[in-house]
Structures are given as structure tokens and as C-alpha cells.
Write a protein that holds these residues in place. Structure first.
Motif, short mmCIF file in Angstrom:
data_model
loop_
_atom_site.label_atom_id
_atom_site.label_comp_id
_atom_site.label_asym_id
_atom_site.label_seq_id
_atom_site.Cartn_x
_atom_site.Cartn_y
_atom_site.Cartn_z
N PRO A 73 0.82 -1.20 0.00
CA PRO A 73 0.00 0.00 0.00
C PRO A 73 0.86 1.26 0.00
N PRO A 75 1.17 4.77 1.38
CA PRO A 75 0.62 5.67 2.40
C PRO A 75 0.35 7.06 1.82
N LEU A 76 -0.88 7.55 2.07
CA LEU A 76 -1.25 8.88 1.59
C LEU A 76 -1.05 9.95 2.65
N TRP A 89 -3.78 4.99 4.55
CA TRP A 89 -4.04 4.86 3.12
C TRP A 89 -5.47 4.36 2.95
N ASP A 154 7.97 7.38 1.04
CA ASP A 154 7.57 6.05 0.60
C ASP A 154 8.70 5.48 -0.24
N ILE A 161 5.71 11.30 1.85
CA ILE A 161 4.38 11.00 2.38
C ILE A 161 3.87 12.29 3.02
#
Length: 167
Positions: A73, A75-76, A89, A154, A161
């Protein structure tokens, strides 16, 4: 009743026979060898106790754990705290309950790898993943440092991030 008696005979006679083998005269040594031979013969000749038939209980096979998709994934959002890093995320269908996270410091950057699914890296930290309102998140411990001192990156994409300013 014969087996316990033979066991006691071994416990008493065997050390005594060995002592006579080392310290005794010729006749005592012969008697010690005969005693040990008789104990061995009695042990071999002793009939084995009857065994009960083995009955295996038939149990249904346990259900395999719900499989989660193996993925990396992205990460946002990230929040670097004093002793932990929180990442989030968008949650996927079948989100894994745990994830492996590997954090490496390079200068003022924290390079972060997140992996869900099977084991990939032996130095990774396995942490639980929380899902709330369609957002998956996790919290991983990091070495203590000043707040805002580190920038999370990331490592799959090399991109920064974004910092979550809502906390």
C-alpha cells in the motif's frame, strides 16, 4: 507387577554390580557380570504390555484464515511523532489485519516500506492495521526524536508522504 519389580532390581543391583566390577575380586566380578546379564535378559524377555487400539478423533479441518491480498500500500498520510510513525491509506477489500513495516533513517528522512500479506523482510516490524471509515492505518515505533525533525518518504515510489495536519 513384574515391570516395577524389574525396575527396582535395575536401580539396586546395577550400581552394586558395577561397583563389584571395578573394586571386587575375581569371583565378585564374575557374579557382577552374571547379574547384569540376567537383568538384561529379563528386560528383553519381559512381554510388552498390551496396547490399546489407537482411536483418532476425526475433527473437521480448521477453516483457513481469511486471505488478504498481498500488496504494497502507498501511504497517503503520515504523522511523525516523538516515538512512533502513523501511516494511513485507503482501505482495500480484504485488508490485511497486519502489515510489515521497515523504517530506515537516511539523514532527516525516514524511508518507509509497507507490505501486507506474506513475510518479505526479516528485519521488518509487524504491526496491526486498523480500518475505520474506509481508511487503513498503522502505527510503527521509531527511535525517539524531535517532532517534525523527520520527513517520511515512501520507499516504493521515492515520494514524500504528506503530513497529516488533522492530528
Amino acid at each position: 507387577m513384574l515391570m516395577p519389580a524389574l525396575g527396582v532390581a535395575w536401580l539396586v543391583l546395577a550400581p552394586l554390580a558395577l561397583w563389584f566390577l571395578v573394586r571386587g575380586r575375581a569371583l565378585a566380578k564374575v557374579a557382577a557380570v552374571l547379574t547384569l546379564g540376567l537383568l538384561e535378559a529379563a528386560t528383553i524377555a519381559l512381554p510388552s504390555p498390551p496396547t490399546a487400539p489407537v482411536v483418532l478423533a476425526v475433527r473437521p479441518a480448521p477453516a483457513p484464515p481469511a486471505a488478504c491480498a498481498e500488496r504494497f500500500p502507498a501511504p497517503l498520510r503520515g504523522q511523525v511523532g516523538h516515538e512512533h510513525l502513523t501511516l494511513s491509506w485507503p482501505a482495500a477489500a480484504g485488508e490485511c489485519a497486519r502489515a510489515e513495516v521497515l523504517v530506515r533513517q537516511k539523514g532527516h528522512r525516514l524511508r518507509v516500506w509497507v507490505h501486507e500479506g506474506g513475510a518479505r523482510h526479516e528485519q521488518a516490524t509487524v504491526v496491526p492495521v486498523s480500518v475505520s471509515e474506509g481508511v487503513a492505518s498503522l502505527r510503527v515505533p521509531v527511535e525517539p526524536g524531535g517532532r517534525g525533525r523527520f520527513l517520511a518518504v515512501d520507499s516504493h515510489t521515492g515520494e514524500r508522504i504528506p503530513v497529516d495536519r488533522t492530528h
